[in-house]
Design an enzyme around this catalytic site. Structure first.
Site, PDB file in Angstrom:
ATOM      1  N   THR A 132       0.827  -1.198   0.000  1.00 19.37           N
ATOM      2  CA  THR A 132       0.000   0.000   0.000  1.00 19.37           C
ATOM      3  C   THR A 132       0.870   1.261   0.000  1.00 19.37           C
ATOM      4  OG1 THR A 132      -1.432   1.266   1.488  1.00 19.37           O
ATOM      5  CG2 THR A 132      -0.109  -0.398   2.512  1.00 19.37           C
ATOM      6  N   GLU A 134       0.233   3.543   1.971  1.00 17.14           N
ATOM      7  CA  GLU A 134       0.170   4.046   3.352  1.00 17.14           C
ATOM      8  C   GLU A 134       1.503   3.871   4.088  1.00 17.14           C
ATOM      9  OE1 GLU A 134      -3.448   3.091   5.478  1.00 17.14           O
ATOM     10  OE2 GLU A 134      -4.546   2.862   3.610  1.00 17.14           O
ATOM     11  N   LYS A 161       2.379  -3.464   7.202  1.00 16.81           N
ATOM     12  CA  LYS A 161       2.668  -3.623   5.773  1.00 16.81           C
ATOM     13  C   LYS A 161       4.104  -3.171   5.463  1.00 16.81           C
ATOM     14  CE  LYS A 161       0.334  -4.766   2.821  1.00 16.81           C
ATOM     15  NZ  LYS A 161       0.008  -6.123   2.262  1.00 16.81           N
TER      16      LYS A 161
HETATM   17  P1  NAD Z   1      -9.280  -7.915   1.891  1.00 12.68           P
HETATM   18  O1  NAD Z   1      -9.347  -7.661   3.358  1.00 12.68           O
HETATM   19  O2  NAD Z   1     -10.504  -7.655   1.059  1.00 12.68           O
HETATM   20  O3  NAD Z   1      -8.865  -9.434   1.619  1.00 12.68           O
HETATM   21  C1  NAD Z   1      -7.841 -10.070   2.301  1.00 12.68           C
HETATM   22  C2  NAD Z   1      -7.937 -11.557   2.034  1.00 12.68           C
HETATM   23  O4  NAD Z   1      -6.819 -12.192   2.700  1.00 12.68           O
HETATM   24  C3  NAD Z   1      -9.204 -12.202   2.598  1.00 12.68           C
HETATM   25  O5  NAD Z   1      -9.788 -13.048   1.630  1.00 12.68           O
HETATM   26  C4  NAD Z   1      -8.711 -12.995   3.788  1.00 12.68           C
HETATM   27  O6  NAD Z   1      -9.475 -14.161   4.078  1.00 12.68           O
HETATM   28  C5  NAD Z   1      -7.281 -13.336   3.386  1.00 12.68           C
HETATM   29  N1  NAD Z   1      -6.421 -13.566   4.556  1.00 12.68           N
HETATM   30  C6  NAD Z   1      -6.273 -12.751   5.629  1.00 12.68           C
HETATM   31  N2  NAD Z   1      -5.444 -13.302   6.524  1.00 12.68           N
HETATM   32  C7  NAD Z   1      -5.024 -14.476   5.991  1.00 12.68           C
HETATM   33  C8  NAD Z   1      -4.137 -15.490   6.432  1.00 12.68           C
HETATM   34  N3  NAD Z   1      -3.508 -15.415   7.615  1.00 12.68           N
HETATM   35  N4  NAD Z   1      -3.923 -16.560   5.633  1.00 12.68           N
HETATM   36  C9  NAD Z   1      -4.557 -16.655   4.426  1.00 12.68           C
HETATM   37  N5  NAD Z   1      -5.425 -15.731   3.973  1.00 12.68           N
HETATM   38  C10 NAD Z   1      -5.654 -14.658   4.742  1.00 12.68           C
HETATM   39  O7  NAD Z   1      -8.051  -7.074   1.379  1.00 12.68           O
HETATM   40  P2  NAD Z   1      -7.878  -6.238   0.019  1.00 12.68           P
HETATM   41  O8  NAD Z   1      -8.470  -4.898   0.194  1.00 12.68           O
HETATM   42  O9  NAD Z   1      -8.281  -7.085  -1.120  1.00 12.68           O
HETATM   43  O10 NAD Z   1      -6.297  -6.043   0.004  1.00 12.68           O
HETATM   44  C11 NAD Z   1      -5.445  -7.048  -0.555  1.00 12.68           C
HETATM   45  C12 NAD Z   1      -4.007  -6.623  -0.422  1.00 12.68           C
HETATM   46  O11 NAD Z   1      -3.807  -5.385  -1.087  1.00 12.68           O
HETATM   47  C13 NAD Z   1      -3.545  -6.414   1.014  1.00 12.68           C
HETATM   48  O12 NAD Z   1      -2.237  -6.914   1.121  1.00 12.68           O
HETATM   49  C14 NAD Z   1      -3.573  -4.901   1.199  1.00 12.68           C
HETATM   50  O13 NAD Z   1      -2.633  -4.492   2.154  1.00 12.68           O
HETATM   51  C15 NAD Z   1      -3.209  -4.445  -0.193  1.00 12.68           C
HETATM   52  N6  NAD Z   1      -3.734  -3.126  -0.574  1.00 12.68           N
HETATM   53  C16 NAD Z   1      -5.056  -2.820  -0.412  1.00 12.68           C
HETATM   54  C17 NAD Z   1      -5.535  -1.588  -0.828  1.00 12.68           C
HETATM   55  C18 NAD Z   1      -7.006  -1.246  -0.725  1.00 12.68           C
HETATM   56  O14 NAD Z   1      -7.385  -0.106  -1.035  1.00 12.68           O
HETATM   57  N7  NAD Z   1      -7.879  -2.162  -0.349  1.00 12.68           N
HETATM   58  C19 NAD Z   1      -4.660  -0.645  -1.377  1.00 12.68           C
HETATM   59  C20 NAD Z   1      -3.309  -0.991  -1.538  1.00 12.68           C
HETATM   60  C21 NAD Z   1      -2.862  -2.234  -1.140  1.00 12.68           C
END
Ligand code: NAD
Length: 348
Positions: A132, A134, A161
């Protein structure tokens, strides 16, 4: 490619899996199905022969070793994480466990597998860590994050992160594990869990409930459509230069309050019952340590890999509102999940 995707039942992971299958790749989705997961996000690909699902926790080393040994992937895209800043304030432990220890465990499993490959396959292998913007901290009114901006994370989420980003880079520098890393801005689009700003606003307005806006709503976020992000991620996994980081963003900065007004005005047209929806805006106590502004400079991925967003913010937002209006069957069951529709993140 045959790729492992972790967190494929989440918001961004599921967009990646859908696109990867569409592009003809074979995908092994590892997900432990936390509160944020929804296998329904993958209904369109679940029956395809190129799609495999492994329910496992990325902290489980033995399970990770088994997946690598069974599927022998060409690369891995790691998205599994705890992802909600407010939850990280109330309960940081799960964030350290999954984002830091989980990433470490996955790196070790990947390294063991990578060491077993012949030179050709070692050179082709990629560990792609999805992160991210962030991690870069909070901006004032001017400037944007580049790949060279020093890390300055300020929430339990962003610091977990940042820690995982450092681990991935260390496994490259120390052990030679070929990695690429992406830092992306705030995502929006279909299939986003209803605890994040955009679905919260849409669903609050539909239910004629107060629309919570933190502080004065002046904090700025830079928005990207999830399908544009997923396309960029698949490009970086396949074409990114080893050891490099790429920022991903669509240059759509909005104050939170502007975003809320934009959603309300789309709803006023698409769902006139209850209009004007912005009468529901309710200013609430701010998030502790709320980062003021994020803005991302993605000129490197534009110039080096040719990635560019495929839609304007206005188009993307209208499509997203329409998607939530048309997919009540998808979001209604999620409203029962723990923490949804509750004020989280006051750290009490
Ligand atoms: P999300 O919360 O929608 O999904 C996360 C997924 O990871 C879920 O399906 C969950 O079951 C799985 N998970 C969590 N802990 C786990 C574990 N210990 N073992 C296996 N699976 C596990 O998240 P998202 O918004 O899709 O974000 C995905 C990635 O992108 C993350 O790494 C986040 O930091 C990064 N990210 C998100 C954004 C955003 O705006 N949402 C922006 C930049 C980066």
């Amino acid at each position: 490619m045959k790729m492992i995707v972790t967190g494929g039942c989440g918001f961004i992971g599921s967009a990646v899996v859908r696109q990867a299958i569409e592009q003809g790749h074979e995908v092994v989705n590892i997900d432990s199905l936390t509160y944020a997961a929804n296998p329904a996000n993958l209904a369109s690909v679940a029956d395809k022969a190129e799609y495999h699902f492994v329910e496992a926790d990325i902290r489980d080393r033995q399970a990770m070793d088994t997946v690598f040994a069974d599927y022998r992937p060409d690369g891995i895209m790691h998205l599994a994480a705890e992802s909600h800043v407010d939850r990280s304030i109330d309960g940081p432990s799960a964030f350290i466990e999954t984002n830091v220890i989980g990433t470490y465990t996955l790196l070790e499993a990947a390294r063991t597998y990578w060491n077993s490959l012949d030179t050709l396959h070692q050179a082709a292998f990629r560990f792609h860590h999805v992160s991210t913007d962030e991690v870069f901290g909070s901006l004032g009114l001017e400037g944007a994050f580049t790949e060279k901006t020093p890390y300055d994370p300020r929430s339990p989420y962003s610091s977990s992160k940042a820690a995982s980003d450092h681990l991935v880079r260390a496994w490259y520098s120390t052990y030679g594990l070929p990695m690429v890393l992406t830092n992306c801005s705030n995502n929006y689009g279909p299939f986003q869990f209803p605890e994040k700003l955009i679905p919260v606003v849409i669903l609050s307005a539909l239910y004629q409930r107060p629309i919570p806006v933190y502080g004065r709503g002046e904090n700025v976020r830079d928005w990207i459509h999830v399908e544009d992000h997923a396309r960029g991620l698949l490009m970086v996994l396949q074409q990114g230069h080893v050891g490099e980081t790429y920022n991903l963003g669509a240059s759509a900065e909005k104050q939170n309050i502007e975003m809320v007004h934009a959603i309300c005005s789309v709803l006023d047209k698409r769902h006139p019952e209850g209009a004007p929806h912005d009468k529901l805006i309710n200013y609430v106590e701010d998030r502790p340590g709320h980062d003021f502004r994020y803005a991302i400079d993605s000129s490197k991925i534009h110039s080096q890999l040719g990635w560019a967003p495929s839609r304007s913010f206005e188009e993307g937002l209208e499509q997203t509102v329409d998607w939530y209006l048309a997919n009540e069957d998808w979001w209604r069951p999620l409203l029962e999940r723990s923490g949804v529709n509750k004020r989280l993140g006051l750290g009490q």
